[in-house]
Design a protein around this motif. Structure first.
Motif, mmCIF file in Angstrom:
data_model
loop_
_atom_site.group_PDB
_atom_site.id
_atom_site.type_symbol
_atom_site.label_atom_id
_atom_site.label_comp_id
_atom_site.label_asym_id
_atom_site.label_seq_id
_atom_site.Cartn_x
_atom_site.Cartn_y
_atom_site.Cartn_z
ATOM 1 N N SER A 169 5.783 10.353 2.865
ATOM 2 C CA SER A 169 5.629 9.092 3.013
ATOM 3 C C SER A 169 5.887 8.491 4.182
ATOM 4 O O SER A 169 7.143 9.097 4.690
ATOM 5 N N GLN A 227 0.772 3.836 -2.877
ATOM 6 C CA GLN A 227 0.461 5.363 -2.723
ATOM 7 C C GLN A 227 1.755 6.149 -3.068
ATOM 8 O O GLN A 227 1.622 7.338 -3.489
ATOM 9 N N ASP A 282 0.880 6.627 -6.717
ATOM 10 C CA ASP A 282 -0.199 7.516 -7.075
ATOM 11 C C ASP A 282 0.078 8.942 -6.669
ATOM 12 O O ASP A 282 -0.509 9.939 -7.355
ATOM 13 N N THR A 283 0.935 9.208 -5.887
ATOM 14 C CA THR A 283 1.158 10.583 -5.458
ATOM 15 C C THR A 283 2.780 11.231 -5.717
ATOM 16 O O THR A 283 2.794 12.464 -5.816
ATOM 17 N N ASN A 297 0.951 -1.241 0.024
ATOM 18 C CA ASN A 297 -0.004 0.027 0.041
ATOM 19 C C ASN A 297 1.073 1.166 -0.075
ATOM 20 O O ASN A 297 0.649 2.313 -0.641
#
Lengths: 116, 538
Positions: B262, B252, B255-256, B248
């Motif tokens: 993070s 993430q 996607d970002t 995940n």
């Protein structure tokens, strides 16, 4: 008795297999001379490979032997990029029984691509 | 005088065995020696004469023509059924001097170099290193020629840099058999070289943004790319880290691309206030057949060059034993259900080793990739914000309708200005599946069917996408290119090609790939008009 023969055969096969090996040297720098016809399907695909498979004879007074790489169509730069030496059981036997005077030379080499 | 050997062949194939394709003639040109023509620029221009002779000969024989370099594309984009030209021996380079610069340029002469078409990325890096410079980015390896790279959009995963074509300053194209069919193109908005230098290598200068960016990813169809002027930068080092992290978190980040906030951090690569630094390169490896909760990720951070760093070569990835790959392919064709098991066994050899950190220059890290047998690759470009969604869709496709003998990876690339550059999103996630070629059996679908399903699944789920020009797809899929780029963009690209090439040369430099994708059509040819924004010098 049968088991002994099997074990003996296995040992001989193992020796034969382990005595046949190859070692490859490859330069980190430089590009290989390409083979635009892509005539091979092995590790050397795309490379212009020169293969030597011969027996060299060394006279009594010589200690060693040097194979010279010359500029040819298949080695335009005359400089080495990759060399692969293969040793075989037969080659080892030949050297042993000729007291080192006959040596099996089984080599592949690829030269550097010429630069402009 | 440059000389050409002609081979009469029946077939041609790519390095990765994606053919064979029919062929009549293969030309191989070699330059005159520097003992006969000492000046590089004279040898460079001498090659133009030879290429134009070949173009004339081929055209007079009513045949088509296509140049190619290392044959690394994994499809038929480089192929022409008539005549192909191997340009790998055409590798002159010339550093640009301050007196060669355009008066309005923002480029520094020390960073600009002209490379002839057949110069490989490896050779370019060696030349640049000797000047204390480096390419800004490259693909995952170094064997492609510069002309091949830009024509097909080769990229790495430098999401603040772009693809290889994005540091091109100017293009030198041979567009036909006549002396005047010899053109230097650069963008008007970012001119690099002055007329005097451009005149020394060409007969016509075009400074036109639309033309330049269309020709940049020209798919080999804007003529014979003879030279490419690129902008290099000071040599740098990359610290490479490979880690296994929670799926995940990896997704993430995909996607970002927000590495600052993070939860995942590399302790050595954090700012003094404890935030994660933004890497130069981010890549995620995905074994779609594994239920493990973690993905392997690769990150690289850019640093200034210094001499004293540990030799990275002992841990550069080893190649797989080819006979093993062949065996696994045969197993995959006959027992597709064994694919997940096989990939799990191969994982350690396919993926970089976790926690084995290294430091090296760009050409050291993206070093030689030995031939490992027939290979396939499919690569779709999506907006990075769609990364995890698209990954799930394609993983589901591959596991449920497959299995297919390959694994996925995601790389990230900054937006290109090239008209048909597939890295067209603000940051493009290149979602790719690489693996071994297989043959269709009753138990496993064909490669072509798999490629078609990729297109269908993305379309059905309204994911905007592009596809890597040098990789596998169902390129004949109805309306594919227009769907990917939009009608206006495609029409603009076609219009620029028509503007540059004569009606005869439009067909001459087109190939089956172009006709399949409808980028060239059997339509009445329009006579070229003189470009508005060009500077004619003859």
């Amino acid at each position: 008795m049968k088991n002994s023969i099997k074990i003996f055969t296995l040992i001989i096969i193992s020796l034969l297999l382990s005595s046949c090996y190859s070692v490859r040297l490859r330069s980190i720098n430089g590009a290989y001379q390409p083979d635009p016809l892509l005539s091979r399907d092995d590790y050397y695909r795309g490379m212009e490979v020169v293969e030597l498979d011969t027996v060299i004879k060394i006279d009594v007074v010589s200690k060693d032997f040097t194979y010279l790489i010359k500029e040819t169509e298949a080695c335009k730069s005359g400089k080495l990029h990759t060399v692969e030496f293969k040793n075989t059981f037969g080659g080892s036997l030949l050297s042993v029984f000729s007291f080192g005077k006959k040596r099996k030379l089984k080599v592949k080499y690829v030269c550097m691509k010429p630069t402009n | 005088m440059a000389t050409t050997k002609t081979h009469h062949l029946k077939h041609w194939d790519t390095l990765h065995n994606n053919g064979p394709f029919k062929l009549k003639k293969l030309y191989i040109t070699e330059l005159e020696g520097d003992g006969i023509i000492p000046k590089k620029i004279d040898r460079y221009n001498d090659a133009v004469v030879e290429i134009q002779r070949l173009i004339k000969e081929t055209f007079n024989a009513n045949q088509g023509f296509r140049a190619y370099g290392s044959a690394w594309s994994l499809n038929h984009i480089a192929h022409h059924k008539d005549c192909m030209h191997y340009n790998g021996f055409m590798n002159i380079h010339m550093p640009i001097q301050p007196e060669n610069l355009h008066s309005d340029t923002t480029f520094k002469a020390e960073n600009l170099f002209l490379f002839q078409c057949g110069t490989t990325i490896k050779r370019i890096s060696e030349v640049l290193s000797s000047h204390g410079k480096s390419l800004k980015t490259s693909g995952a390896s170094n064997g492609q020629t510069i002309a091949g790279c830009i024509s097909t959009g080769v990229h790495g995963s430098a999401f603040q840099v772009g693809s290889v074509q994005d540091y091109v300053v100017g293009l030198h194209l041979i567009t036909g058999p006549n002396i005047e069919d010899n053109v230097y193109i650069e963008p008007e908005s970012k001119a690099g070289l002055n007329d005097a230098f451009a005149q020394s290598i060409s007969k016509k200068i075009i400074r036109d943004d639309a033309m330049f960016y269309a020709a940049l990813v020209g798919l080999g169809s804007f003529g014979f790319i003879h030279g490419v002027v690129i902008e290099a930068e000071p040599r740098f080092l990359l610290n490479r880290y490979v880690r296994k992290i929670d799926k995940n978190v990896a997704l993430q980040l995909a996607d970002t691309l927000d590495f600052k906030n993070s939860p995942f951090k590399i302790p050595e690569e954090t700012t003094p206030d404890g935030f994660g630094k933004t890497p130069y390169h981010y890549k995620v490896f995905i074994n779609q057949y594994s239920d493990e909760p973690e993905y392997v990720v690769e990150l690289m951070y850019k640093n200034a060059y210094k001499n004293d760093y540990k030799d990275p070569f002992p841990i550069i990835k080893q190649s797989l034993y080819m006979d093993l790959i062949h065996l696994f392919t045969k197993m995959a064709e006959n027992w597709p259900k064994s694919i997940p098991w096989l990939i799990k066994r191969l994982e350690k050899s396919i993926l970089p080793k976790v926690d084995e950190d290294l430091t090296g220059t760009l050409p050291e890290i993206f070093w030689d990739a030995p031939y490992q047998g027939g290979a396939f690759a499919c690569s779709v470009g999506i907006d990075y914000t769609d990364s995890s969604k698209a990954l799930k869709l394609l993983c589901d496709l591959t596991t449920k309708e497959g299995p297919i003998p390959g694994i996925f990876a995601m790389r990230f690339v900054k937006q290109t200005k090239a008209t048909l550059g597939f890295t067209k999103f603000p940051v493009t996630c290149m979602l790719e599946i690489d693996g071994v070629l297989w043959k269709k059996t009753r138990k496993i679908m064909s490669f072509e069917a798999y490629c078609t399903r990729i297109i269908e699944v993305l379309k059905q789920n309204n994911i905007k996408f592009t596809q890597h020009w040098g990789k596998g797809s169902n390129w004949a899929y109805n309306g594919l290119v227009n769907y990917m780029y939009g009608n206006d963009t495609v029409n603009n690209w076609k219009a620029q090609r028509k503007k540059l090439l004569s009606p005869e040369m439009l067909h001459f430099f087109a190939n089956d790939f172009l006709y399949e994708t409808k980028l060239a059509a059997d339509e009445p040819v329009i006579h070229p008009i003189n470009p508005q924004n060009e500077d004619l010098i003859t």
